[in-house]
Design a protein around this motif. Structure first.
Motif, short mmCIF file in Angstrom:
data_model
loop_
_atom_site.label_atom_id
_atom_site.label_comp_id
_atom_site.label_asym_id
_atom_site.label_seq_id
_atom_site.Cartn_x
_atom_site.Cartn_y
_atom_site.Cartn_z
N VAL A 1 -23.70 10.90 33.70
CA VAL A 1 -22.60 11.18 32.79
C VAL A 1 -22.48 12.67 32.57
O VAL A 1 -23.47 13.36 32.35
N GLN A 2 -21.27 13.17 32.63
CA GLN A 2 -21.02 14.58 32.31
C GLN A 2 -20.05 14.67 31.15
O GLN A 2 -19.05 13.93 31.10
N LEU A 3 -20.35 15.56 30.23
CA LEU A 3 -19.51 15.81 29.08
C LEU A 3 -19.09 17.27 29.09
O LEU A 3 -19.94 18.15 29.23
N VAL A 4 -17.81 17.51 28.94
CA VAL A 4 -17.30 18.88 28.97
C VAL A 4 -16.51 19.14 27.69
O VAL A 4 -15.47 18.50 27.46
N GLU A 5 -17.01 20.06 26.89
CA GLU A 5 -16.33 20.44 25.65
C GLU A 5 -15.36 21.59 25.91
O GLU A 5 -15.57 22.41 26.80
N SER A 6 -14.34 21.64 25.10
CA SER A 6 -13.38 22.74 25.15
C SER A 6 -12.71 22.86 23.79
O SER A 6 -12.83 21.97 22.94
N GLY A 7 -12.01 23.98 23.61
CA GLY A 7 -11.23 24.15 22.39
C GLY A 7 -11.82 25.11 21.38
O GLY A 7 -11.18 25.40 20.36
N GLY A 8 -13.02 25.60 21.64
CA GLY A 8 -13.61 26.56 20.71
C GLY A 8 -12.93 27.91 20.80
O GLY A 8 -12.08 28.14 21.66
N GLY A 9 -13.33 28.79 19.90
CA GLY A 9 -12.75 30.13 19.93
C GLY A 9 -13.00 30.87 18.64
O GLY A 9 -13.78 30.44 17.79
N LEU A 10 -12.33 32.00 18.51
CA LEU A 10 -12.41 32.84 17.31
C LEU A 10 -11.24 32.51 16.40
O LEU A 10 -10.08 32.61 16.83
N VAL A 11 -11.54 32.11 15.18
CA VAL A 11 -10.50 31.67 14.25
C VAL A 11 -10.74 32.32 12.89
O VAL A 11 -11.90 32.47 12.48
N GLN A 12 -9.67 32.63 12.19
CA GLN A 12 -9.81 33.17 10.85
C GLN A 12 -10.20 32.07 9.87
O GLN A 12 -9.84 30.90 10.05
N ALA A 13 -10.91 32.47 8.85
CA ALA A 13 -11.26 31.53 7.79
C ALA A 13 -10.00 30.87 7.24
O ALA A 13 -8.98 31.55 7.04
N GLY A 14 -10.07 29.56 7.05
CA GLY A 14 -8.92 28.81 6.59
C GLY A 14 -8.09 28.22 7.71
O GLY A 14 -7.19 27.41 7.47
N GLY A 15 -8.38 28.63 8.92
CA GLY A 15 -7.63 28.16 10.07
C GLY A 15 -8.10 26.80 10.57
O GLY A 15 -8.97 26.16 9.98
N SER A 16 -7.50 26.38 11.70
CA SER A 16 -7.79 25.06 12.26
C SER A 16 -8.09 25.17 13.75
O SER A 16 -7.68 26.13 14.42
N LEU A 17 -8.80 24.18 14.23
CA LEU A 17 -9.10 24.06 15.65
C LEU A 17 -9.18 22.59 16.01
O LEU A 17 -9.48 21.76 15.15
N ARG A 18 -8.96 22.28 17.29
CA ARG A 18 -9.25 20.95 17.77
C ARG A 18 -10.17 21.07 18.99
O ARG A 18 -9.79 21.68 19.99
N LEU A 19 -11.34 20.50 18.87
CA LEU A 19 -12.29 20.48 19.98
C LEU A 19 -12.11 19.19 20.76
O LEU A 19 -11.82 18.14 20.18
N SER A 20 -12.31 19.30 22.06
CA SER A 20 -12.20 18.13 22.93
C SER A 20 -13.50 17.95 23.71
O SER A 20 -14.14 18.94 24.09
N CYS A 21 -13.85 16.71 23.96
CA CYS A 21 -15.02 16.38 24.78
C CYS A 21 -14.57 15.35 25.81
O CYS A 21 -14.29 14.19 25.46
N ALA A 22 -14.48 15.80 27.05
CA ALA A 22 -14.04 14.92 28.13
C ALA A 22 -15.26 14.38 28.86
O ALA A 22 -16.13 15.13 29.29
N ALA A 23 -15.30 13.05 28.99
CA ALA A 23 -16.43 12.40 29.66
C ALA A 23 -16.06 12.02 31.09
O ALA A 23 -14.90 11.73 31.37
N SER A 24 -17.06 12.02 31.96
CA SER A 24 -16.81 11.70 33.36
C SER A 24 -16.64 10.20 33.58
O SER A 24 -16.14 9.79 34.63
N GLY A 25 -17.08 9.41 32.62
CA GLY A 25 -16.92 7.97 32.74
C GLY A 25 -16.20 7.40 31.55
O GLY A 25 -15.75 8.13 30.67
N SER A 26 -16.09 6.09 31.52
CA SER A 26 -15.40 5.43 30.42
C SER A 26 -16.19 5.55 29.13
O SER A 26 -17.35 5.16 29.07
N ILE A 27 -15.54 6.08 28.09
CA ILE A 27 -16.24 6.22 26.82
C ILE A 27 -16.40 4.89 26.11
O ILE A 27 -17.16 4.77 25.16
#
Length: 115
Positions: A2-28
């Motif tokens: 199984v491989q898991l790949v995260e994305s969506g991180g970064g530099l954000v100001q306090a009070g801001g928003s982000l959405r992180l994603s984790c894509a799996a190589s197989g069926s979750i």
């Protein structure tokens, strides 16, 4: 394997928003649970949010009301929506998948909250 790949991180100001994603190589659908963890510099890795195969969700007290975990079975992806970011949210965020006695981790994605 199984491989898991995260994305969506970064530099954000306090009070801001982000959405992180984790894509799996197989069926979750096959996993007993999937979750997001984070590790800040000098601190131990901690649970942020977890969702079981049955849909039960657990959040760390420090993120309740600000973080939302969800999954899209069709895309084999788990998300972490983060609102109202605080300085203490700065960390590397990791995705984890649990299947029976096996444990799988992604490589992590950095989230840095600035003023």
């Amino acid at each position: 394997q199984v491989q898991l790949v995260e994305s969506g991180g970064g530099l954000v100001q306090a009070g801001g928003s982000l959405r992180l994603s984790c894509a799996a190589s197989g069926s979750i659908r096959s996993f007993d649970a999937m979750g997001w963890y984070r590790q800040a510099p000098g601190k131990q890795r901690e649970l942020v949010a977890r969702i079981s195969s049955g849909g039960s969700i657990t959040y760390a007290d420090s993120v309740k009301g600000r973080f939302t975990i969800s999954r899209d079975n069709a895309k084999n992806t788990v998300y972490l929506q983060i609102y109202s970011l605080k300085f203490d949210d700065t960390a590397v965020y990791y995705c984890r998948a649990q299947l029976l006695l096996s444990d799988y981790w992604g490589q992590g994605t950095q989230v840095t909250v600035s003023s």
